[in-house]
Design a protein around this motif. Structure first.
Motif, PDB file in Angstrom:
ATOM      1  N   VAL A  14       0.839  -1.203   0.000  1.00  0.00           N
ATOM      2  CA  VAL A  14       0.000   0.000   0.000  1.00  0.00           C
ATOM      3  C   VAL A  14       0.871   1.249   0.000  1.00  0.00           C
ATOM      4  N   GLU A  15       1.901   1.260   0.823  1.00  0.00           N
ATOM      5  CA  GLU A  15       2.805   2.411   0.880  1.00  0.00           C
ATOM      6  C   GLU A  15       3.491   2.639  -0.468  1.00  0.00           C
ATOM      7  N   PHE A  16       3.899   1.547  -1.117  1.00  0.00           N
ATOM      8  CA  PHE A  16       4.548   1.644  -2.428  1.00  0.00           C
ATOM      9  C   PHE A  16       3.588   2.238  -3.462  1.00  0.00           C
ATOM     10  N   VAL A  17       2.364   1.763  -3.484  1.00  0.00           N
ATOM     11  CA  VAL A  17       1.375   2.274  -4.437  1.00  0.00           C
ATOM     12  C   VAL A  17       1.131   3.769  -4.211  1.00  0.00           C
ATOM     13  N   LEU A  18       0.986   4.186  -2.968  1.00  0.00           N
ATOM     14  CA  LEU A  18       0.741   5.600  -2.671  1.00  0.00           C
ATOM     15  C   LEU A  18       1.913   6.472  -3.106  1.00  0.00           C
ATOM     16  N   LYS A  19       3.145   6.020  -2.892  1.00  0.00           N
ATOM     17  CA  LYS A  19       4.328   6.765  -3.340  1.00  0.00           C
ATOM     18  C   LYS A  19       4.352   6.869  -4.863  1.00  0.00           C
ATOM     19  N   CYS A  20       4.011   5.776  -5.539  1.00  0.00           N
ATOM     20  CA  CYS A  20       4.034   5.757  -6.998  1.00  0.00           C
ATOM     21  C   CYS A  20       2.963   6.666  -7.591  1.00  0.00           C
ATOM     22  N   LEU A  21       1.814   6.744  -6.942  1.00  0.00           N
ATOM     23  CA  LEU A  21       0.752   7.637  -7.424  1.00  0.00           C
ATOM     24  C   LEU A  21       1.216   9.087  -7.448  1.00  0.00           C
ATOM     25  N   GLY A  26       2.296   8.373 -16.320  1.00  0.00           N
ATOM     26  CA  GLY A  26       1.376   7.570 -17.115  1.00  0.00           C
ATOM     27  C   GLY A  26       2.123   6.687 -18.088  1.00  0.00           C
ATOM     28  N   GLY A  27       1.816   5.411 -18.082  1.00  0.00           N
ATOM     29  CA  GLY A  27       2.437   4.473 -19.014  1.00  0.00           C
ATOM     30  C   GLY A  27       3.644   3.747 -18.463  1.00  0.00           C
ATOM     31  N   GLU A  28       4.266   4.281 -17.432  1.00  0.00           N
ATOM     32  CA  GLU A  28       5.443   3.643 -16.866  1.00  0.00           C
ATOM     33  C   GLU A  28       5.046   2.585 -15.838  1.00  0.00           C
ATOM     34  N   LEU A  29       5.950   1.674 -15.577  1.00  0.00           N
ATOM     35  CA  LEU A  29       5.730   0.631 -14.574  1.00  0.00           C
ATOM     36  C   LEU A  29       6.694   0.851 -13.413  1.00  0.00           C
ATOM     37  N   PHE A  82      13.302   1.952  -5.863  1.00  0.00           N
ATOM     38  CA  PHE A  82      12.491   1.199  -6.818  1.00  0.00           C
ATOM     39  C   PHE A  82      13.031   1.412  -8.221  1.00  0.00           C
ATOM     40  N   TYR A  83      12.485   0.676  -9.178  1.00  0.00           N
ATOM     41  CA  TYR A  83      12.810   0.845 -10.590  1.00  0.00           C
ATOM     42  C   TYR A  83      11.596   1.409 -11.312  1.00  0.00           C
TER      43      TYR A  83
END
Length: 96
Positions: A14-21, A26-29, A82-83
């Motif tokens: 969950v923490e990772f997803v929130l940081k990524c948001l 857009g379009g990157e992984l 992260f990558y």
């Protein structure tokens, strides 16, 4: 007996997803840098005295998971924690 898997807790996910948001364009992984371990080591840690029976690989399973494929590696940026795998086509202006 050699099978490995990556591990992440629900809270870490969950923490990772929130940081990524916050960082996404857009379009990157986004790929977390998380540890992997052998399934056998996990079984021994959970039940050190239990009998382990190898049943083989099920359909669709792999011996080792891969977070970033060789094809994706050429478009991958190391961002420290992260990558980021960039999309094939850059259709926006990068912020990172």
């Amino acid at each position: 007996m050699r099978m490995t898997r990556f591990w992440i807790t629900l809270d870490q996910g969950v923490e990772f997803v929130l940081k990524c948001l916050e960082k996404m364009v857009g379009g990157e992984l986004f790929v977390p840098k998380i540890p992997s371990m052998r399934i056998l080591d996990l079984a021994k840690a959970i039940g050190p005295h239990c009998k382990v029976e190898a049943i083989g690989i099920r359909a669709g399973e792999k011996i080792h998971e891969v977070m970033i494929t060789r094809d994706d590696a050429r478009r991958t940026l190391d961002m420290g924690e992260f990558y980021i795998i960039q999309p094939d086509f850059m259709f926006w202006k990068r912020r990172w």
